[in-house]
Every structure is written in C-alpha cells, then in structure tokens.
Design an enzyme around this catalytic site. Structure first.
Site, PDB file in Angstrom:
ATOM      1  N   ASP A  13     -24.432  23.632   7.173  1.00 24.82           N
ATOM      2  CA  ASP A  13     -24.924  25.047   7.218  1.00 24.82           C
ATOM      3  C   ASP A  13     -24.756  25.553   5.660  1.00 24.82           C
ATOM      4  O   ASP A  13     -24.791  26.791   5.652  1.00 24.82           O
ATOM      5  CB  ASP A  13     -24.151  26.000   8.164  1.00 24.82           C
ATOM      6  N   LYS A  16     -28.967  23.891   2.369  1.00 29.58           N
ATOM      7  CA  LYS A  16     -29.508  22.957   1.709  1.00 29.58           C
ATOM      8  C   LYS A  16     -31.223  23.002   1.779  1.00 29.58           C
ATOM      9  O   LYS A  16     -31.805  22.735   0.783  1.00 29.58           O
ATOM     10  CB  LYS A  16     -29.320  21.407   2.416  1.00 29.58           C
ATOM     11  N   GLY A  40     -30.535  22.625  11.175  1.00 29.63           N
ATOM     12  CA  GLY A  40     -31.547  23.796  11.111  1.00 29.63           C
ATOM     13  C   GLY A  40     -31.533  23.998   9.477  1.00 29.63           C
ATOM     14  O   GLY A  40     -30.530  24.677   9.241  1.00 29.63           O
ATOM     15  N   HIS A  41     -32.642  23.673   8.949  1.00 28.93           N
ATOM     16  CA  HIS A  41     -32.606  24.350   7.294  1.00 28.93           C
ATOM     17  C   HIS A  41     -33.674  25.339   7.221  1.00 28.93           C
ATOM     18  O   HIS A  41     -34.499  25.303   7.394  1.00 28.93           O
ATOM     19  CB  HIS A  41     -33.050  22.938   6.627  1.00 28.93           C
ATOM     20  N   GLN A 226     -26.601  18.317   7.779  1.00 27.34           N
ATOM     21  CA  GLN A 226     -25.174  18.445   7.939  1.00 27.34           C
ATOM     22  C   GLN A 226     -24.373  18.709   6.817  1.00 27.34           C
ATOM     23  O   GLN A 226     -24.839  18.949   5.584  1.00 27.34           O
ATOM     24  CB  GLN A 226     -24.629  17.554   9.151  1.00 27.34           C
ATOM     25  N   ALA A 301     -28.643  28.245  12.965  1.00 27.90           N
ATOM     26  CA  ALA A 301     -29.920  28.382  12.584  1.00 27.90           C
ATOM     27  C   ALA A 301     -30.738  27.884  13.833  1.00 27.90           C
ATOM     28  O   ALA A 301     -31.948  28.154  14.251  1.00 27.90           O
ATOM     29  CB  ALA A 301     -30.601  27.590  11.426  1.00 27.90           C
ATOM     30  N   LYS A 333     -24.482  31.457  -1.112  1.00 25.24           N
ATOM     31  CA  LYS A 333     -23.901  32.655  -0.486  1.00 25.24           C
ATOM     32  C   LYS A 333     -22.878  33.385  -1.398  1.00 25.24           C
ATOM     33  O   LYS A 333     -22.008  33.912  -0.783  1.00 25.24           O
ATOM     34  CB  LYS A 333     -23.408  32.468   0.994  1.00 25.24           C
ATOM     35  N   ASP A 335     -22.913  35.988  -3.020  1.00 22.86           N
ATOM     36  CA  ASP A 335     -23.191  37.454  -2.749  1.00 22.86           C
ATOM     37  C   ASP A 335     -22.367  38.211  -1.453  1.00 22.86           C
ATOM     38  O   ASP A 335     -22.013  39.234  -1.272  1.00 22.86           O
ATOM     39  CB  ASP A 335     -24.613  37.901  -2.573  1.00 22.86           C
TER      40      ASP A 335
END
Length: 431
Positions: A13, A16, A40-41, A226, A301, A333, A335
């Site tokens: 997560d 990527k 989930g990308h 992953q 996701a 991330k 921010d």
C-alpha cells in the site's frame, strides 16, 4: 538494455501504482511480476481515481507502451474481466497493449473456498488474507497441481479444469468445510465465461518477449505488488503474502536474469501502514494513529479495510533496502504529516532480553492479535507545519521537511529521488 524494478519497501500500500503511472512514459514495457488481485494499485488523475488489481499500472500512459502480466502473477479471470471492462469504458484499448504469460496461474472458484476454509481453521491465528484465493493458488503452483493460462487453449482444458476442481472439493471435505454446490456451479459458469473472454487477449511466452525487447534496447519497468515486509521468505512470517515481493521476484516472475537488472526503485511512505494480522513494531493505538489514518485515507483499495498506522520504521526500511539492493528511494504521502509538530522515527529495536539492535530480527512476533516482540526506539524530529501539497520543486519545500528527507537518506544510505505530496500524478517532485 537493463530492466528497472519498482517495488514496495514496507507492508504494501505504498503507492506503487501512482509512481508506475508517472514513470511509464519513459519506458517501452511495464511488466507486473508477482501477486494477485489482492493488490490494489490506485492511480488518480484528471479528477478520477482508478484501482488496478492485476493489470499493470502502465495502461494509462500515452504512446505505444506494452503492458505484460508475467508468469509470477496469479490471475482471477472473473476479476480480470471486470477490471478490463472498466478500463475499456475509460477508453483504454487493452487488447492492443496487453500481453499475458501462458505460465501465469489461474485462480479458480474453489481456491476462494479453500482460502476461507483455511482462515477459519486457524481461528485467532489467522493470517488476515483478502479471501481471494491467492494463497491456495500459489500452493497449487508449488505442489505442481496448478492450472495455468496456457491450459485454456488446450483441447483438453475441460478435463484439466474438472480434475483440479474435484481435487479441491475433496480437500474441502477432508477439512470439514461444507460446499454449496449450487452456488459453486453458478460461480463456475461465470468463471468459464471469463475464461472465454481471456482467450481474446494475446497469450504468449512473455519471458521470450521481455528478453528479446531488452536485446533490442527497449526499456522495461518491472512492477511489484504488496511490499518487502510481506515477502514469503523475508517478510514478517507467517503473516505474509504467498509470493516473493522482493527484487529477486522480478527475475523469477518475468524470466529475467539477475545481470539484466538495472535500477531498483524502492517505495515507502513517510510513515508506516499495515493491513491484516501480524507484527507491526511502530503501530500507534492512540489518537495520533487515528489521525494519520484519517488524513491519509488509509483504507484498503481492494478490501476497504482500515490500515493500521504507525511511525516510520527505519529498522525495517534499512532491511528492505538491503534485501532489494535499492538504488533509488521514493517517499510517498509526505503531505499526510503536514500538521504534526513532531514526527517520530524508529531507529532501533529493544529486544526481549534488553539488548538493542538496528538489524531486523528473525521474528518480531507470531501472535496475530498481540503486540510485536520488540520495543521501538525513537528519535523525534521537528515537523514542518506547512501544506506541501502544492509544491512542484524540491526547493519549494520547507527546510524542516528537507531535513526530514536528508535524515532518512543518511540513515538508509540511499538517495530519495522522488517525493509524492498528494494523490494526483501531478503532485510528484522529481529530484
């Protein structure tokens, strides 16, 4: 030409999909090398969010980029068909840009039943899988019972499928799991329809395709799923995924020799998250952890599950950099931490015997619900208390943030080459 690799350095997560989407225009081929639809990308641009599960994240790149699903991937035909239909509805001509390895293994409806039965049998010690049948499919692969994409073009496919299905039903019976055969028949019908859809794509020996492309000086980006700390060998076993998520997995998952690997891009968040069971040394159970989850929208996701959140773990990060031979770091991330006055970073672990180590130990906890067996030792760094989401150059970032980046580089020994300051592809700073 050498192939570059992009993979996660934490528990997955890490973002990527976004970075593959950003880098894809610089490559001729984007190739997914392991994992299944439990990954989930997420890609976000032009005000729209797209979640890819099995299809490589280079599909939105403009130009003649070929996307490859490699032999190391396990593919669910039903989920693939749905994902492909969504892409085609968005204007992606998927049939012209996607190649699928004949050696990729297929997830059958009974694999999901085996997944659920296995988790139920483990009780409180369950792994916390997504229930999509990934583990049982890899188990079949290793035990030489697997059903592969290349089998669907065989004249004997119906018998191959039935033999595999019947074997699964026998195993389920031995486990004491009940099977709703009416429901299974309906799911099999849908699955076989999806198999017909899958036959419409270019099914090929992708190891030949990728290596010939490298011989012709084509550029290849290998996309992992992953993260390193979920690797079947080097992750926090047994709470891991069922494939090799590390750089070596690109070699076995695509048929690329180690000497043909170039740069290894390792992605990490400015903090840490984890989904499912297993040890997580820097996990925060307080209001700070909840705040990070809320600001960062930390929900799976694919599953929508809450992600466990914690401070950046440099012990695990250094370990992941070592295992993968990472040449470039990508921090995601950033921010999310804009509003924190102080930021903690784990630099070492205190072990149960009282000793301190900077090396990731053999085991940091096998209790699915309990805390890690180690105590994180933190250093505190001043926060930047500035909204950095609009920054587009490294020089535009506050000095306190740049100090955070420098600190990580010094601790890990690898440069941070890309910084993400928001979910959109434009919110990316290339150094």
């Amino acid at each position: 030409m050498k192939a570059d690799i992009l993979l996660g350095l934490q528990w997955g997560d890490e973002g990527k999909g976004k970075i593959v989407d950003v880098l894809a225009p610089d490559y001729d081929i984007v190739a997914r090398f392991q994992g299944g639809p439990n990954a989930g990308h997420t890609l976000e641009f032009d005000g729209h969010k797209h979640v890819l599960r099995s299809i490589p994240s280079g599909v939105f790149a403009k130009g003649s980029i070929t996307n490859v699903i490699g032999n190391g991937v396990v593919l669910d035909p039903v989920l693939f068909r749905g994902e492909a239909a969504d892409l085609e509805a968005d204007g992606v001509d998927l049939h012209s840009i996607l190649r699928i390895s004949k050696k990729a293994h297929l997830i059958m409806p009974t694999h999901r039943l085996l997944d659920a039965a296995g988790e139920a049998a483990m009780g409180k010690g369950k792994i916390g899988t997504t229930g999509k049948g990934i583990g049982p499919t890899y188990s079949d692969k290793i035990s030489r019972h697997g059903l592969r994409v290349g089998d669907i073009i065989s004249e004997d496919f119906e018998n191959i499928f039935k033999e595999a299905r019947d074997r699964h039903v026998r195993v389920l019976s031995e486990m004491g799991a009940s099977v709703d055969f009416a429901d299974l028949k309906q799911k099999e019908s849908e699955w076989l329809e999806a198999i017909d859809y899958l036959r419409g794509f270019e099914l090929t020996d992708t190891e030949h395709f990728v290596n010939k492309a490298l011989n012709d000086d084509c550029s290849v980006l290998c996309e992992g799923a992953q993260g390193t700390m979920l690797d079947i060998d080097f992750g926090s076993y047994p709470f891991v995924t069922s494939s090799n998520t590390v750089a070596a997995g690109a070699c076995t998952g695509l048929g690329i020799a180690p000497g043909r690997i170039g740069r290894v891009y390792g992605i990490f968040k400015a903090y840490c998250t984890r989904v499912g069971s297993g040890p997580f040394p820097t996990e925060l159970f307080d209001a700070t952890g909840k705040e990070i989850r809320s600001i960062g929208h930390e929900y799976g996701a694919v599953t929508g599950r809450e992600r466990r959140c914690g401070w950046l773990d440099l012990v695990a990060l250094r370990y992941a950099v070592m295992i993968n031979g990472a040449t470039n770091l990508i921090m995601m991330k950033s921010d999310v931490l804009d509003s924190f006055e102080e930021i903690k970073v784990c630099t070492a672990y205190r072990l149960p015997d009282g000793s301190v180590t900077e090396d990731f130990p053999y085991c940091v906890g096998r209790d699915a619900e309990g805390p890690a067996d180690v105590e994180p030792i933190y250093e505190t760094i001043p926060g930047w208390l500035t909204d950095i989401s609009a920054a587009r150059r490294y020089e535009d970032l506050p000095a306190t943030f740049r100090n955070y980046v420098k600190y990580i580089e010094e601790q890990v020994g690898v440069p941070v080459s890309i910084i993400s300051v928001g979910p959109d592809r434009e919110q990316t700073i290339l150094r």
